[in-house]
Design a protein around this motif. Structure first.
Motif, short mmCIF file in Angstrom:
data_model
loop_
_atom_site.label_atom_id
_atom_site.label_comp_id
_atom_site.label_asym_id
_atom_site.label_seq_id
_atom_site.Cartn_x
_atom_site.Cartn_y
_atom_site.Cartn_z
N ARG A 19 -25.68 -59.94 2.65
CA ARG A 19 -25.35 -58.74 1.44
C ARG A 19 -26.37 -58.06 0.91
O ARG A 19 -26.55 -57.55 0.13
CB ARG A 19 -24.67 -59.59 0.47
CG ARG A 19 -23.38 -60.16 0.88
CD ARG A 19 -22.57 -60.82 -0.57
NE ARG A 19 -21.16 -61.08 -0.14
CZ ARG A 19 -20.73 -62.40 -0.37
NH1 ARG A 19 -21.32 -62.98 -1.29
NH2 ARG A 19 -19.48 -62.64 -0.02
N SER A 20 -27.49 -58.00 1.82
CA SER A 20 -28.70 -57.44 1.43
C SER A 20 -28.47 -55.85 1.39
O SER A 20 -27.73 -55.21 2.29
CB SER A 20 -29.87 -57.81 2.19
OG SER A 20 -31.00 -56.95 2.07
N SER A 21 -29.41 -55.28 0.76
CA SER A 21 -29.26 -53.75 0.52
C SER A 21 -30.21 -53.22 1.65
O SER A 21 -30.24 -52.00 2.00
CB SER A 21 -29.56 -53.13 -0.52
OG SER A 21 -30.83 -53.58 -1.21
N CYS A 22 -31.01 -54.09 2.26
CA CYS A 22 -32.16 -53.72 3.17
C CYS A 22 -31.14 -53.86 4.57
O CYS A 22 -30.88 -55.13 5.07
CB CYS A 22 -33.09 -54.82 3.20
SG CYS A 22 -34.27 -54.73 4.56
N ALA A 23 -31.02 -52.86 5.23
CA ALA A 23 -30.29 -52.85 6.51
C ALA A 23 -30.87 -53.73 7.61
O ALA A 23 -30.08 -54.69 8.13
CB ALA A 23 -30.23 -51.62 7.11
N PRO A 24 -32.20 -54.00 7.89
CA PRO A 24 -32.76 -54.86 8.71
C PRO A 24 -32.26 -56.30 8.24
O PRO A 24 -31.98 -57.07 9.06
CB PRO A 24 -34.28 -54.53 8.85
CG PRO A 24 -34.32 -52.99 8.40
CD PRO A 24 -32.93 -53.02 7.53
N GLU A 25 -32.73 -56.63 6.95
CA GLU A 25 -32.07 -57.88 6.85
C GLU A 25 -30.77 -58.32 6.78
O GLU A 25 -30.22 -59.37 7.44
CB GLU A 25 -32.65 -58.18 5.10
CG GLU A 25 -32.46 -59.61 4.70
CD GLU A 25 -32.91 -59.94 3.52
OE1 GLU A 25 -32.84 -61.16 2.94
OE2 GLU A 25 -33.04 -59.01 2.47
N LEU A 51 -28.75 -57.23 9.03
CA LEU A 51 -28.53 -57.37 10.61
C LEU A 51 -29.02 -58.91 10.89
O LEU A 51 -28.40 -59.36 11.53
CB LEU A 51 -29.19 -56.25 11.16
CG LEU A 51 -29.01 -56.54 12.84
CD1 LEU A 51 -27.44 -56.41 13.35
CD2 LEU A 51 -29.79 -55.36 13.49
N ALA A 52 -30.17 -59.12 10.34
CA ALA A 52 -30.64 -60.37 10.73
C ALA A 52 -29.93 -61.52 10.13
O ALA A 52 -29.81 -62.58 10.85
CB ALA A 52 -32.23 -60.63 10.13
N GLY A 53 -29.24 -61.36 8.76
CA GLY A 53 -28.42 -62.30 8.29
C GLY A 53 -27.05 -62.45 9.21
O GLY A 53 -26.64 -63.46 9.27
N ILE A 54 -26.75 -61.39 9.70
CA ILE A 54 -25.47 -61.38 10.37
C ILE A 54 -25.75 -62.15 11.88
O ILE A 54 -24.85 -63.17 12.29
CB ILE A 54 -24.82 -59.97 10.88
CG1 ILE A 54 -24.23 -59.33 9.66
CG2 ILE A 54 -23.60 -59.94 12.00
CD1 ILE A 54 -23.96 -57.97 9.49
N THR A 55 -26.95 -61.98 12.40
CA THR A 55 -27.41 -62.77 13.83
C THR A 55 -27.38 -64.06 13.36
O THR A 55 -27.07 -64.99 14.03
CB THR A 55 -28.56 -61.91 14.21
OG1 THR A 55 -28.50 -60.66 14.38
CG2 THR A 55 -28.96 -62.76 15.27
N SER A 56 -28.15 -64.53 12.19
CA SER A 56 -28.33 -65.68 11.75
C SER A 56 -26.86 -66.79 11.66
O SER A 56 -26.77 -67.52 12.05
CB SER A 56 -29.23 -65.97 10.30
OG SER A 56 -29.06 -67.00 9.98
N ALA A 101 -37.12 -60.38 1.46
CA ALA A 101 -37.44 -60.53 2.86
C ALA A 101 -37.21 -59.35 3.55
O ALA A 101 -37.54 -59.26 4.70
CB ALA A 101 -36.40 -61.68 3.28
N CYS A 102 -37.12 -58.22 2.94
CA CYS A 102 -36.80 -57.00 3.63
C CYS A 102 -38.19 -56.72 4.46
O CYS A 102 -37.86 -56.30 5.70
CB CYS A 102 -36.39 -55.70 2.61
SG CYS A 102 -35.93 -54.51 3.72
N HIS A 103 -39.26 -56.67 3.77
CA HIS A 103 -40.46 -56.54 4.59
C HIS A 103 -40.44 -57.33 5.88
O HIS A 103 -41.07 -57.03 6.78
CB HIS A 103 -41.69 -56.69 3.69
CG HIS A 103 -42.14 -57.97 3.33
ND1 HIS A 103 -41.40 -58.87 2.32
CD2 HIS A 103 -42.96 -58.75 3.74
CE1 HIS A 103 -41.86 -60.08 2.21
NE2 HIS A 103 -42.76 -60.21 3.15
N LEU A 104 -40.00 -58.55 5.91
CA LEU A 104 -40.15 -59.20 7.08
C LEU A 104 -39.31 -58.74 8.31
O LEU A 104 -39.64 -59.06 9.62
CB LEU A 104 -39.39 -60.85 6.73
CG LEU A 104 -40.29 -61.42 5.69
CD1 LEU A 104 -39.36 -62.94 5.39
CD2 LEU A 104 -41.75 -61.93 6.37
#
Length: 151
Positions: free
Chosen positions: A71-77, A79-84, A144-147
């Motif tokens: 549920r992050s507002s950071c799109a890359p995070e 996407l990583a959450g969905i992958t996880s 975590a967005c910067h990661l």
């Protein structure tokens, strides 16, 4: 005669069952559990088989890891959450697993535990090895967005 009948009852009453004491208690397990659904990369819902014919439905947070937020507002995070979540779903979704070292979570209604597949594969270790999650030892989580976005 009456004393003989009371001996089994006294023995049963003296045996620890599930601890009713404070939050520091840990149920070592292993407890067999059927995964009902995977919520994200570090949390799932399971039906734990605590006694023959007795189950408890519970949310389980995997110990020692933190998944990217879906549920992050950071799109890359996100996407990583969905992958996880997908990696965890493919590993344990709809399957019988075991949970162990079960303790009360910070949030009521959820436990923190270790989990293993039927063949003994440690779920958290697998997720860490496959870079689906990061280590987490409690406390405030780092943003975590910067990661995932490089900044």
């Amino acid at each position: 005669m009456l004393f003989r009948l009371l001996i089994p009852v006294l023995i049963l009453l003296g045996q620890p069952v599930l601890s009713l004491a404070g939050d520091d208690d840990v149920l070592p397990g292993p407890v067999p559990a059927d995964v009902i659904r995977v919520l994200d990369g570090d949390t799932f819902e399971a039906r734990a088989h605590i006694w023959p014919g007795q189950t408890v439905q519970v949310l389980v947070r995997l110990r020692g890891i933190d998944a990217p937020e879906i549920r992050s507002s950071c799109a890359p995070e996100k996407l990583a959450g969905i992958t996880s979540r997908t990696v965890l779903e493919e590993l344990i979704g709809g399957r019988r697993i075991t949970i162990s070292n079960i303790e009360g979570g910070k949030y009521y209604g959820r436990v923190i535990a270790d989990a293993a597949t039927r063949n003994g594969l440690a779920v958290s270790s697998y997720l860490l090895k496959n870079a689906a999650v990061r280590p987490y030892e409690g406390g405030k989580r780092e943003r975590a967005c910067h990661l995932f976005a490089g900044g």
